[in-house]
Design an enzyme around this catalytic site. Structure first.
Site, PDB file in Angstrom:
ATOM      1  N   HIS A 290       3.478  -0.265  -8.824  1.00 31.01           N
ATOM      2  CA  HIS A 290       2.929   0.923  -8.184  1.00 31.01           C
ATOM      3  C   HIS A 290       3.879   1.382  -7.074  1.00 31.01           C
ATOM      4  CE1 HIS A 290       1.678  -1.539  -4.763  1.00 31.01           C
ATOM      5  NE2 HIS A 290       0.897  -2.284  -5.540  1.00 31.01           N
TER       6      HIS A 290
ATOM      7  N   HIS B 288       5.632  -1.024  -4.590  1.00 24.86           N
ATOM      8  CA  HIS B 288       6.809  -1.731  -5.091  1.00 24.86           C
ATOM      9  C   HIS B 288       8.041  -0.829  -5.031  1.00 24.86           C
ATOM     10  CE1 HIS B 288       3.395  -3.657  -7.492  1.00 24.86           C
ATOM     11  NE2 HIS B 288       3.824  -4.609  -6.694  1.00 24.86           N
TER      12      HIS B 288
ATOM     13  N   CYS C 137      -7.801 -17.827  -2.200  1.00 22.02           N
ATOM     14  CA  CYS C 137      -7.874 -16.501  -2.827  1.00 22.02           C
ATOM     15  C   CYS C 137      -6.988 -16.515  -4.068  1.00 22.02           C
ATOM     16  CB  CYS C 137      -7.402 -15.408  -1.871  1.00 22.02           C
ATOM     17  SG  CYS C 137      -7.298 -13.775  -2.685  1.00 22.02           S
TER      18      CYS C 137
ATOM     19  N   CYS D 275      -4.216 -13.717  -3.975  1.00 27.02           N
ATOM     20  CA  CYS D 275      -3.104 -14.021  -3.069  1.00 27.02           C
ATOM     21  C   CYS D 275      -2.334 -15.252  -3.522  1.00 27.02           C
ATOM     22  CB  CYS D 275      -3.611 -14.280  -1.652  1.00 27.02           C
ATOM     23  SG  CYS D 275      -4.256 -12.854  -0.778  1.00 27.02           S
TER      24      CYS D 275
ATOM     25  N   CYS E 230     -11.538 -12.512   1.322  1.00 34.21           N
ATOM     26  CA  CYS E 230     -10.105 -12.355   1.592  1.00 34.21           C
ATOM     27  C   CYS E 230      -9.891 -11.068   2.385  1.00 34.21           C
ATOM     28  CB  CYS E 230      -9.328 -12.298   0.275  1.00 34.21           C
ATOM     29  SG  CYS E 230      -7.592 -11.836   0.472  1.00 34.21           S
TER      30      CYS E 230
ATOM     31  N   HIS F 220      -7.731  -8.621  -0.238  1.00 35.87           N
ATOM     32  CA  HIS F 220      -8.300  -8.174  -1.506  1.00 35.87           C
ATOM     33  C   HIS F 220      -9.812  -7.980  -1.457  1.00 35.87           C
ATOM     34  CE1 HIS F 220      -4.413  -9.982  -2.864  1.00 35.87           C
ATOM     35  NE2 HIS F 220      -4.408  -8.888  -3.573  1.00 35.87           N
TER      36      HIS F 220
ATOM     37  N   LYS G 175      -4.431  -0.512   2.119  1.00 35.68           N
ATOM     38  CA  LYS G 175      -3.145  -0.837   1.511  1.00 35.68           C
ATOM     39  C   LYS G 175      -3.174  -0.460   0.030  1.00 35.68           C
ATOM     40  CE  LYS G 175      -0.638  -4.763  -0.347  1.00 35.68           C
ATOM     41  NZ  LYS G 175      -0.748  -6.179  -0.730  1.00 35.68           N
TER      42      LYS G 175
ATOM     43  N   LYS H  14      -2.964  -2.351  -6.784  1.00 34.96           N
ATOM     44  CA  LYS H  14      -3.492  -2.120  -8.130  1.00 34.96           C
ATOM     45  C   LYS H  14      -4.919  -2.636  -8.259  1.00 34.96           C
ATOM     46  CE  LYS H  14      -2.514  -0.757 -12.403  1.00 34.96           C
ATOM     47  NZ  LYS H  14      -2.021   0.590 -12.728  1.00 34.96           N
TER      48      LYS H  14
END
Length: 499
Positions: free
Chosen positions: A17, A20, A125, A128, A143, A146, A295, A298
């Site tokens: 995405h 990156h 997690c 992670c 988490c 996430h 943040k 995906k």
């Protein structure tokens, strides 16, 4: 001189995405700039393919982890050239050479006395691939990244003696205050160290998708230790005919996002110390690209597709927007509306229109021949020290500030056009000398900003410099008055406006 810059390696549990793309573009700007300095550059990116998140995602699709890794690694690999990135190697942690180097280095860590067997229990997690300390757990036992509920895991493991590096790490931070940048991230990492380091799991017993531990085949290495070593392992096999480690190690810059700060700023130097390997020079930590205050992720569903943006506007436009709109090193909101506004006002109008009309005027008024006259000393003064300032800022990974320095001169050239009004000078033959000076000044200013913009806008800068008949990209030539342009050709709009 040599320069070695890395991106983090990207996790293959999902497709790439915009986040990156952001990190890859930033590292590429640094790599290109250092090539302009005449340095030998090695730029590394790649994919992180082991660990529980990949195994879980593969099993959910009913396929083997290797198949998912192969599928998504190709997506990440395909994104790199689309971004205009000039990486020298793309590493995959399933490469057999990487696997062998991980086993070699971590066996050395064990031989040096920093590994022991034990049992770990803690909050974990799976996305992670990380155990969370009690002070890292959000309300509802979730988490913080996430927002999923953590699981309680208990597992037999081999441990890495991270606690043995409490004092060495504190000493490192005291001696090298530019080791981590920006300063807020340096302070964050040092605070974590000062809170007291605990030994951490080096291996996983319940998982099979990973690099096998050479001294105990029932364990695989914890994915983070496998992944971190990519920066070191890649140099040993990136060039089939030579080991590049001695030439490029230690790395000059690891460019990472802030969510993986602890692994890079604490675990990574400790691991290198344990193996007797020299530490990298600097780690630069950028912030998050935010959409709707979150943040970009995906798994959260709030993603801008870089492939779609590039298809519509081109890679240079994406590169420019991400490093122009979001101060590098900070969090910043992104949106299609802000992108389109930057594209229209700065790329199409400020830069694209400046280039098109300057070259068109030289073709129209002087048949494409650049007048052999002196440049305007008033404008030349505005360019004094520009290249040195850009060099210092990019050398310190201040990519947004460097771009602003260059863009100030793009704006200055536009003001110069309006101030001098060459279309009026062209009406009076008695002012032909003034027109020559104005046109020569403008084309020289364009050449300088194009060379300096090449790391950010490589395709557009090369196209413009080609029209100027001045293809040299060396930073040493990016001095106002150093060019010797004789003839130019018209150029179609670098950044056409959408109808």
């Amino acid at each position: 001189m040599s320069f070695y810059v890395t991106t983090p390696i990207y996790y293959v549990n999902a497709a790439p995405h915009l986040g990156h793309a952001y990190t890859t573009i930033a590292a590429d700007v640094m790599a290109r700039h250092h090539r302009q300095r005449g340095e030998e550059v090695f730029f590394l990116t790649g994919t992180d393919e082991h660990g529980e998140p990949v195994a879980d995602a593969a099993h959910a699709l009913g396929i083997e982890p290797q198949e998912l890794a192969d599928r998504n690694a190709e997506r990440f690999k395909a994104l790199v050239p689309l971004l205009g990135a000039s990486n020298d190697f793309f590493i995959r942690t399933t490469d057999s050479q990487h696997v062998a180097k991980v086993q070699e280095v971590l066996a050395r860590v064990k031989e040096n006395g920093y590994v022991y067997e034990g049992t770990y229990e803690g909050w974990y997690c799976p996305r992670c691939a990380d155990f969370k300390a009690e002070n890292e757990v959000d309300e509802g036992n979730r988490c913080p990244i996430h927002h999923i509920e953590l699981t309680r895991e208990r597992e037999d493991s081999y441990f890495f003696k991270l606690s043995s590096f409490q004092e060495p790490l504190e000493r490192l931070y005291g001696e090298r205050e530019r080791w981590i940048a920006p300063r807020t991230r340096y302070n964050e990492a040092l605070s974590f160290i000062r809170s007291g380091l605990r030994d951490v799991p080096l291996t996983r017993h319940k998982l099979t998708w990973g690099v096998q531990v050479p001294w105990d085949e029932e364990h695989v290495f914890y994915v983070w230790f496998d992944a971190l070593l990519n920066y070191y392992s890649a140099l040993s096999y990136a060039k089939p005919s030579a080991d590049l480690t001695e030439r490029f190690w230690p790395a000059n810059y690891h460019v990472i996002a802030k969510d993986i700060l602890r692994f890079h700023a604490v675990y990574w130097p400790a691991l290198l110390m344990a193996a007797g390997i020299e530490l990298p020079e600097r780690i630069f930590v950028h912030g998050y690209l935010l959409m709707d205050g979150e943040k970009m992720s995906k798994s959260l569903g709030n993603v801008l597709d870089p492939f779609a943006v590039i298809e519509r506007f081109g890679a240079d436009a994406l590169r420019f927007y991400l490093l122009r709109d979001v101060p590098f090193g900070q969090d910043g909101s992104v949106s299609t509306e802000a992108f389109e506004q930057r594209y229209a006002s700065e790329l199409a109008n400020d830069f694209g229109n400046l280039a098109s009309r300057t070259l068109a005027m030289i073709v129209r008024y002087r048949d494409g021949v650049v007048p052999a006259s002196t440049t305007d000393p008033a404008l030349a003064a505005d360019f004094d020290g520009l290249t040195a300032r850009v060099e210092e800022l990019i050398g310190g990974a201040e990519l947004t500030l460097a771009l602003e320095e260059i863009w100030q001169q793009v704006r200055r050239l536009n003001r110069y056009v309006e101030e001098q009004a060459p279309w009026q000078l062209a009406k009076d033959d008695a002012r032909a000398g003034e027109l020559d000076r104005v046109l020569g000044t403008l084309v020289e200013g364009l050449r300088v900003v194009a060379v300096l913009l090449w790391p950010y806008l490589p395709a557009s800068a090369e196209r413009l410099l080609g029209a100027l008949g001045a293809p040299d990209l060396a930073l040493a030539g990016a001095t106002f008055g150093a060019g010797q342009i004789e003839r130019v050709s018209k150029i179609e709009s670098l950044f056409p406006k959408e109808s």
